[in-house]
Design an enzyme around this catalytic site. Structure first.
Site, PDB file in Angstrom:
ATOM      1  N   ARG A  74       0.889  -1.256   0.137  1.00 11.61           N
ATOM      2  CA  ARG A  74      -0.034   0.060   0.079  1.00 11.61           C
ATOM      3  C   ARG A  74       0.756   1.335   0.108  1.00 11.61           C
ATOM      4  NH1 ARG A  74      -4.655  -0.545   4.489  1.00 11.61           N
ATOM      5  NH2 ARG A  74      -5.051   1.421   3.809  1.00 11.61           N
ATOM      6  N   GLN A 105     -11.368   8.728   7.190  1.00 14.79           N
ATOM      7  CA  GLN A 105     -11.125   7.180   7.542  1.00 14.79           C
ATOM      8  C   GLN A 105      -9.985   6.995   6.677  1.00 14.79           C
ATOM      9  OE1 GLN A 105     -15.177   4.878   7.717  1.00 14.79           O
ATOM     10  NE2 GLN A 105     -15.406   6.424   6.244  1.00 14.79           N
ATOM     11  N   ASN A 106      -9.521   7.633   5.839  1.00 15.35           N
ATOM     12  CA  ASN A 106      -8.417   7.279   4.937  1.00 15.35           C
ATOM     13  C   ASN A 106      -6.952   7.517   5.752  1.00 15.35           C
ATOM     14  OD1 ASN A 106     -10.349   6.990   3.360  1.00 15.35           O
ATOM     15  ND2 ASN A 106      -9.876   8.625   1.938  1.00 15.35           N
ATOM     16  N   HIS A 123      -8.300   6.833  11.583  1.00 13.68           N
ATOM     17  CA  HIS A 123      -7.863   5.780  11.271  1.00 13.68           C
ATOM     18  C   HIS A 123      -6.289   5.595  11.450  1.00 13.68           C
ATOM     19  CE1 HIS A 123     -11.886   3.828   9.805  1.00 13.68           C
ATOM     20  NE2 HIS A 123     -11.785   3.907  11.174  1.00 13.68           N
ATOM     21  N   CYS A 131       6.448   1.940  17.257  1.00 16.68           N
ATOM     22  CA  CYS A 131       7.255   0.761  18.078  1.00 16.68           C
ATOM     23  C   CYS A 131       6.211   0.143  18.898  1.00 16.68           C
ATOM     24  CB  CYS A 131       8.446   1.376  18.758  1.00 16.68           C
ATOM     25  SG  CYS A 131       9.398  -0.258  19.249  1.00 16.68           S
ATOM     26  N   CYS A 153      15.087   1.170  19.283  1.00 13.26           N
ATOM     27  CA  CYS A 153      15.348   0.363  20.881  1.00 13.26           C
ATOM     28  C   CYS A 153      15.514  -0.967  20.582  1.00 13.26           C
ATOM     29  CB  CYS A 153      14.054   0.886  21.590  1.00 13.26           C
ATOM     30  SG  CYS A 153      12.575  -0.051  21.349  1.00 13.26           S
ATOM     31  N   THR A 191     -17.642   6.755   0.778  1.00 12.07           N
ATOM     32  CA  THR A 191     -17.316   5.731   2.032  1.00 12.07           C
ATOM     33  C   THR A 191     -18.587   4.658   1.784  1.00 12.07           C
ATOM     34  OG1 THR A 191     -17.259   5.181   4.297  1.00 12.07           O
ATOM     35  CG2 THR A 191     -18.258   7.183   3.775  1.00 12.07           C
ATOM     36  N   ASN A 216     -21.473   9.785  -3.715  1.00  9.49           N
ATOM     37  CA  ASN A 216     -21.122   8.576  -3.799  1.00  9.49           C
ATOM     38  C   ASN A 216     -21.798   8.029  -5.025  1.00  9.49           C
ATOM     39  OD1 ASN A 216     -20.620   5.546  -3.830  1.00  9.49           O
ATOM     40  ND2 ASN A 216     -20.289   5.932  -1.549  1.00  9.49           N
ATOM     41  N   ALA A 234     -16.398  12.028  -6.600  1.00  7.02           N
ATOM     42  CA  ALA A 234     -16.236  13.022  -5.698  1.00  7.02           C
ATOM     43  C   ALA A 234     -15.513  14.107  -6.457  1.00  7.02           C
ATOM     44  CB  ALA A 234     -15.249  12.521  -4.704  1.00  7.02           C
TER      45      ALA A 234
END
Ligand code: OAD
Length: 250
Positions: A74, A105-106, A123, A131, A153, A191, A216, A234
């Site tokens: 991705r 949400q992207n 998100h 980490c 670390c 969405t 949409n 969009a």
């Protein structure tokens, strides 16, 4: 190409320019025309992949390499992607509207790259790794996996995104809820509105008296709540709205 008919929205534009708040919620569909696949439907990332195997803490625990391979793929797609006319139109709208909050949400960072500033990334972001041992954040690794990326670390890094079964960052979520409850107009863009809790924001907005509009090409569960629906992409609808706003400036 014909302009979309914005009639159901036009009366509200002067109110937005006068300072009544707007919230825009976006999902993967807004980035589709930047060349990034959506999750659901034909060609979506969850076609042939189970989210449980790639986007849960349990999946990462049992096979971190498989999960990182998915995110490295991705990230690779993302490095070639640019904000499209939809992202850019939202950034222009933010510059002329006194109160606009963008909730996404992207995890692709394209809203920030387009110039949106009042932005809540529910998100998290693909561009950062965290980490699993010391929680330090660092830029997401470049290049293929293996090798698995590690922190200075020595701990294993994970993508700094929210996986299924994990809570959203409380301050980000609370800010999104407040914005939805207080807004006068709420746009739901690109969405499928099936992933909670993001999917509940339109409902909160409608309960608070906001006019909900959906942008949409396909029907979603939001339609019954909506004061208006724009069944187009969009990149077609958002630039038309931004243009109409500019024309309405007194
Ligand atoms: P989905 O893949 O579920 O839905 C994408 C939506 O975008 C669909 O309703 C499409 O019809 C619409 N769409 C496609 N092209 C479009 C375009 N050019 N313009 C406007 N809309 C378009 O993606 P999301 O709803 O974002 O979560 O998915 C929600 C969450 O599920 C994601 O954040 C991710 C995923 O699993 C996690 O990974 C936690």
């Amino acid at each position: 190409m014909s302009e979309p008919d914005l009639t159901p929205l036009l009366d509200l534009l002067p109110e937005l320019l006068a300072g009544r708040p707007l919230v825009v919620l976006t999902g993967a569909g807004i980035s589709a025309e930047s060349g990034l696949p959506t999750f659901r439907g034909p060609g979506g990332m969850w076609e042939g992949n189970r989210p449980e195997d790639l986007a849960t803490p349990e999946a990462f625990e049992s096979d971190p390499e498989k999960v990182w391979r998915f995110y490295a793929w991705r990230l690779e797609k993302l490095r070639g992607a640019r904000p499209n006319e939809g992202h850019l139109a939202l950034a222009r709208m933010e510059r002329i509207l006194p109160r606009m909050t963008l909730v996404t949400q992207n995890v692709d960072g394209l809203h920030a790259a387009a110039g949106s500033r009042n932005l809540l990334e529910l998100h998290g972001t693909l561009l950062v790794a965290r980490c699993t041992k010391c929680a330090r954040r660092s830029p997401a690794p470049e290049g293929p996996v293996p090798p698995l990326p590690v922190c200075i670390c020595g701990g294993l890094l994970r993508p700094d995104v929210v996986w299924f079964g994990e809570p959203l960052a409380p301050e980000t979520w609370e800010a999104a809820v407040r914005a939805a409850e207080e807004c006068a107009v709420f746009f739901v863009v690109g969405t499928s509105s099936v992933v909670a809790p993001a999917s509940s924001l339109a409902l909160l907005a409608a309960r608070g008296g906001a006019y909900v509009f959906e942008i949409n090409p396909k029907e979603t569960p939001i339609a019954p709540l909506a004061a208006g629906v724009f069944r187009a992409s969009a990149t077609k609808v958002l630039p038309a709205i931004a243009k109409a706003l500019v024309r309405t400036i007194p």
